[in-house]
Enzyme design. Structure first.
Site, PDB file in Angstrom:
ATOM      1  N   GLU A   1      48.233  36.749  35.877  1.00  0.00           N
ATOM      2  CA  GLU A   1      47.549  36.694  34.501  1.00  0.00           C
ATOM      3  C   GLU A   1      48.502  37.228  33.688  1.00  0.00           C
ATOM      4  O   GLU A   1      49.838  37.724  34.063  1.00  0.00           O
ATOM      5  CB  GLU A   1      46.448  38.027  34.826  1.00  0.00           C
ATOM      6  CG  GLU A   1      45.572  38.263  33.720  1.00  0.00           C
ATOM      7  CD  GLU A   1      44.203  38.845  33.712  1.00  0.00           C
ATOM      8  OE1 GLU A   1      44.006  39.449  34.878  1.00  0.00           O
ATOM      9  OE2 GLU A   1      43.513  39.149  32.755  1.00  0.00           O
TER      10      GLU A   1
ATOM     11  N   ASP B   1      41.665  37.959  29.751  1.00  0.00           N
ATOM     12  CA  ASP B   1      40.020  38.148  29.543  1.00  0.00           C
ATOM     13  C   ASP B   1      39.811  38.295  28.020  1.00  0.00           C
ATOM     14  O   ASP B   1      40.967  38.451  27.207  1.00  0.00           O
ATOM     15  CB  ASP B   1      39.442  39.217  30.273  1.00  0.00           C
ATOM     16  CG  ASP B   1      40.023  40.590  30.059  1.00  0.00           C
ATOM     17  OD1 ASP B   1      41.436  40.406  29.707  1.00  0.00           O
ATOM     18  OD2 ASP B   1      39.451  41.710  30.068  1.00  0.00           O
TER      19      ASP B   1
ATOM     20  N   ASP C   1      51.203  30.507  41.561  1.00  0.00           N
ATOM     21  CA  ASP C   1      51.008  30.040  40.042  1.00  0.00           C
ATOM     22  C   ASP C   1      50.030  29.156  40.092  1.00  0.00           C
ATOM     23  O   ASP C   1      50.021  27.850  40.016  1.00  0.00           O
ATOM     24  CB  ASP C   1      52.396  29.330  39.564  1.00  0.00           C
ATOM     25  CG  ASP C   1      52.123  28.816  38.202  1.00  0.00           C
ATOM     26  OD1 ASP C   1      51.502  29.276  37.444  1.00  0.00           O
ATOM     27  OD2 ASP C   1      53.271  27.838  37.931  1.00  0.00           O
TER      28      ASP C   1
ATOM     29  N   HIS D   1      46.368  33.062  34.436  1.00  0.00           N
ATOM     30  CA  HIS D   1      45.254  33.513  34.385  1.00  0.00           C
ATOM     31  C   HIS D   1      45.031  33.861  32.934  1.00  0.00           C
ATOM     32  O   HIS D   1      45.237  35.016  32.718  1.00  0.00           O
ATOM     33  CB  HIS D   1      44.903  34.367  35.490  1.00  0.00           C
ATOM     34  CG  HIS D   1      43.409  34.667  35.331  1.00  0.00           C
ATOM     35  ND1 HIS D   1      42.340  34.123  36.251  1.00  0.00           N
ATOM     36  CD2 HIS D   1      42.693  35.872  34.884  1.00  0.00           C
ATOM     37  CE1 HIS D   1      41.329  34.613  36.133  1.00  0.00           C
ATOM     38  NE2 HIS D   1      41.511  35.433  35.149  1.00  0.00           N
TER      39      HIS D   1
END
Ligand code: G3I
Ligand code: 9MR
Length: 730
Positions: free
Chosen positions: A546, A177, A537, A491
């Site tokens: 992530e 993120d 995955d 991620h």
């Protein structure tokens, strides 16, 4: 935008190793390393290691007894090929099974991986464009300048009411993120700084090709500074408190940084955990950056000051536990027990400031040792205290420090030995970010090994690295771009949103864990509910796939440490030597030290030098004032500069200059070009020794110059031992 291979994944995990395979570290081992592979129990009782090119057998041995590993319910047998030390590229052959992935045996097998794991931080820099010259195909425009960030209502104060704009640029994106969180930044930055403190020679040679690579600082410090500068901006100058995070109200979509929503970003509520993690990290940074006063004037003292201000805020606000305000839905990093953060901050402040009051505040007897995570940082205190143990003030309980480090390593090594997989992981350890649990276990085992050289600790630490590089139930190497089956769909917003097929390299995936909190967001099921196999995955899988800055940090630490500690040179000699010098420093301390002491000591030295006709120069300085200086007959007239440079090193490190000399040599470093030191002002040659007063600490230096360093040192030690009437080994 790329799409993950849904079909292939649905058809049975495209990149996972077939069930019945030999599992091995897909990168490699140093010749002196412990070397294990895992075989599924089957018909064969033996294995061979074969040359990857010629197929010729290099070693043949028996497999261990079959046993079941609970986290994956596999029955496995160990293949121990530690005795194979010849450099080369190999595979394992077992009758009835496919050949294993290939792996190397050779010196410093993790050097490239270490550089990539560090470079990953550069790739996650916020607020800057990544140029093609540094980022290659992963070049991208700048996003999130964070030069105008809003003070959120939860963080409002009289001096900075809600809506105040502040600048809080730079820093690393936390993970997949685009937000920046102080708690997680703390342990991440600290772990990189500790890696550098412990293995300066290794990182001095590491070239990352980042924009600052040409300057005088090692790249690992330049990269760390990118985040530390952001952290500094998260402290409210009005009260010393630290905002918990800088964030959007919700997570951005799967877009590049420059395509992000442009929605406002906020600094959110100050928290006790953030203040303490900040204090610990800044105190650590203040000592690591201290030698760079010329390049970064004032930075080190600014960091220590910031650390102390944050500490005081936390003392006044001991229970500001963070929870997301109702309108903020991003990562929480919430923690309702901050005793460990307080202990860690106290320890780092004690080491960096030398103030005994911080040692007392640490409440050492009440702090045990556990494997570090973002929410449990107590062992970072032990790790730092252990590393600096020879230069702590007398208040420090040396036996306790040693016991904490050793007892944790002993427990982990015991679990390792008892595990059919040779990994200290049981079902309960498979939490979000399990791969970092493994590597933080390795990091703590390595602290034990550094302290007392018990070989099992090093071997168990190697096993942790083997695990994340392929010797695990999934058969993946968990680092993007490394090994035969790395994650392809982490991620990670830039990896997913750019136009490059391969993900950004050098990132550790979170790893298997059975809670599968992202299940509802995933179009494909996990391959298994078992703890050790619950890994997907797929880009959807933020709970197992992530990436994160706190997970990469122990990868950086462990790869460097293992390269350094499994080096071919015999480790015993320099380390025995280090222990001996440390004992000299412990023994040769004064009850008090005044001008007369200096005169008497100086005259003792003169006598000893005369007896052996040694043409040396002697200098005794206290608090910057020369109390004794004499050049014996025949002394060269160029000694002043040596004395200045050798004693500067003692003032900086708290250790005798011969200690630092030996330490750097044992790590393969160049004593005349230590990356942290400017040779104009520092010399790592023997002869300068700290003058330490019990209960006070270092008050000055005594230096002999004119002979080879080891002889200068020995003469000082003899004089001190004679003056203090103490027995000490030379
Ligand atoms: O502590 C409990 C433990 O007692 C229990 O036995 C175990 C059972 O699975 O759960 C443990 O708690 C888990 C904790 O991680 C362990 O550290 C929680 O269930 C789990 O939800 C929690 O996950 C955290 C996750 O955010 C969700 O909040 C991760 O630690 C943390 O690394 C992760 O961090 C995110 C940021 O919020 C946002 N940025 C990305 C980053 C990485 O995914
Ligand atoms: O992308 C987010 C990731 O960084 C976090 O670790 C994770 C858990 O907080 O959440 C991810 O965002 C997801 C959100 O929680 C739920 N909807 C889907 C989001 C991922 O695209």
């Amino acid at each position: 935008m790329k799409t993950a291979c849904l079909l292939l994944l649905a058809a049975g995990a495209a990149h996972a190793a077939p069930a019945a395979t030999v599992k091995v570290n897909q990168l490699g081992f140093a010749p002196a390393a412990h070397k294990l592979a895992l075989a599924p129990a089957g018909a064969a009782d033996g294995f061979e290691v074969v040359d990857a090119a010629s197929g010729k057998t290099a070693l043949r041995a028996a497999l261990g007894a079959p046993a079941v590993w609970e986290p994956s319910k596999e029955t496995v047998r160990l293949a121990d090929f530690s005795s194979l030390t010849r450099p080369g590229r190999y595979r394992i052959r077992i009758a009835g099974l496919p050949l294993s992935d290939s792996f190397a045996i050779g010196p410093a097998p993790n050097r490239e991986l270490n550089a990539a794991a560090l470079k990953a931080y550069y790739f996650n820099r916020a607020g800057t464009a990544l140029g093609a010259g540094h980022a290659g195909v992963y070049a991208r425009a700048a996003g999130h300048p964070d030069d105008k960030v809003l003070v959120h209502s939860s963080a409002a104060s009289a001096a900075r009411p809600e809506g105040t704009l502040i600048a809080s640029s730079k820093g690393w994106y936390d993970a997949g993120d685009y937000n920046k969180y102080i708690v997680n930044s703390g342990i991440s930055s600290y772990t990189l700084l500790a890696a550098f403190e412990h293995f300066p020679a290794y990182f001095g040679r590491q070239r990352l090709n980042i924009p600052e690579s040409a300057n005088a600082l090692p790249d690992i410090l330049d990269e760390s500074l990118w985040n530390l500068e952001w952290m500094l901006s998260m402290q409210d100058p009005n009260d010393g408190g630290v905002y918990h995070k800088l964030t959007n109200k919700r997570f951005e979509g799967m877009v590049m940084p420059e395509q992000a929503s442009g929605e406002p970003r906020y600094v959110v509520k100050k928290s006790t955990a953030a203040a303490l993690d900040f204090a610990a990290t800044m105190a650590t940074a203040s000592r690591v950056f201290k030698p760079y006063g010329r390049q970064l004037p004032g930075l080190s003292s600014r960091m220590l000051d910031a650390a102390e201000r944050a500490w005081r805020w936390a003392e006044a606000n001991p229970a500001q536990y963070f929870v997301n305000p109702p309108d903020v839905a991003t990562g929480e990093y919430g923690d309702k027990n901050v005793d460990d953060e307080r202990a860690w901050a106290a320890a780092e402040l004690y080491i960096s400031s030398g103030k005994d009051s911080y040692y007392t505040a640490l409440k050492p007897a009440s702090v045990d040792a556990t494997v570090p995570t973002w929410s449990d940082v107590r062992s970072l205190a032990w790790m730092s205290l252990a590393h600096h143990r020879a230069r702590l003030t007398p208040i420090a309980d040396q036996a306790l420090i040693a016991a904490r480090i050793d007892s944790l390593a002993a427990v982990l090594a015991e679990q390792w030995k008892g595990s059919p997989y040779r990994i200290s992981m049981a079902d309960a350890q498979f939490v979000w970010g399990s791969n970092a649990v493994v590597l933080n276990q390795s990091m703590m085992l390595l602290q034990g090994y550094r302290m007392n050289r018990k070989r099992a600790y090093l071997d168990a630490a190697q096993s942790g690295l083997d695990y994340v590089l392929g010797r695990n139930a999934t058969g993946h190497s968990f680092v993007t771009g490394f090994g035969a089956r790395p994650p392809l769909h982490p991620h990670h917003r830039p990896s997913q949103a750019d136009t490059v097929e391969a993900p950004v390299p050098g990132f550790l995936a979170g790893g298997p864990q059975p809670r599968q909190q992202d299940k509802a967001d995933c179009p494909v099921p996990y391959p298994s509910a078992l703890a050790g196999l619950s890994y997907l995955d797929h880009v959807c899988s933020y709970a197992s796939n992530e990436v994160a800055i706190n997970w990469n940090a122990p990868l950086v630490y462990v790869t460097a440490a293992i390269d350094e500690l499994t080096k071919a040179e015999p480790m015993e000699k320099p380390d025995d030597m280090l222990a001996l010098i440390a004992r000299q420093e412990q023994t040769l301390q004064f009850d008090s030290f005044d001008n007369r002491t200096a005169l008497a000591l100086g005259l003792t030295l003169v006598e000893l030098a005369r007896a052996d006709r040694l043409p040396v120069t002697i200098d005794i300085t206290r608090d910057g004032q020369v109390l004794f200086h004499h050049a014996l007959d025949g002394a060269a007239n160029d000694q002043a500069n040596w004395i200045r440079r050798k004693s500067n090193l003692v003032k900086l490190t708290g250790h005798s200059s011969f200690y630092t000399h030996t330490e750097v040599k044992s790590q393969g470093g160049d004593i005349d070009a230590i990356p942290t030191l400017d040779p104009i002002d520092y010399a790592a040659h023997g002869g300068a020794f700290p003058l330490t007063v019990k209960g006070v600490g270092m008050v000055g230096t005594i230096t002999v110059s004119g002979l080879p360093g080891a002889d200068d040192h020995a003469l000082v030690v003899r004089a001190l031992a004679s003056h203090l009437k103490r027995d000490v080994a030379l």
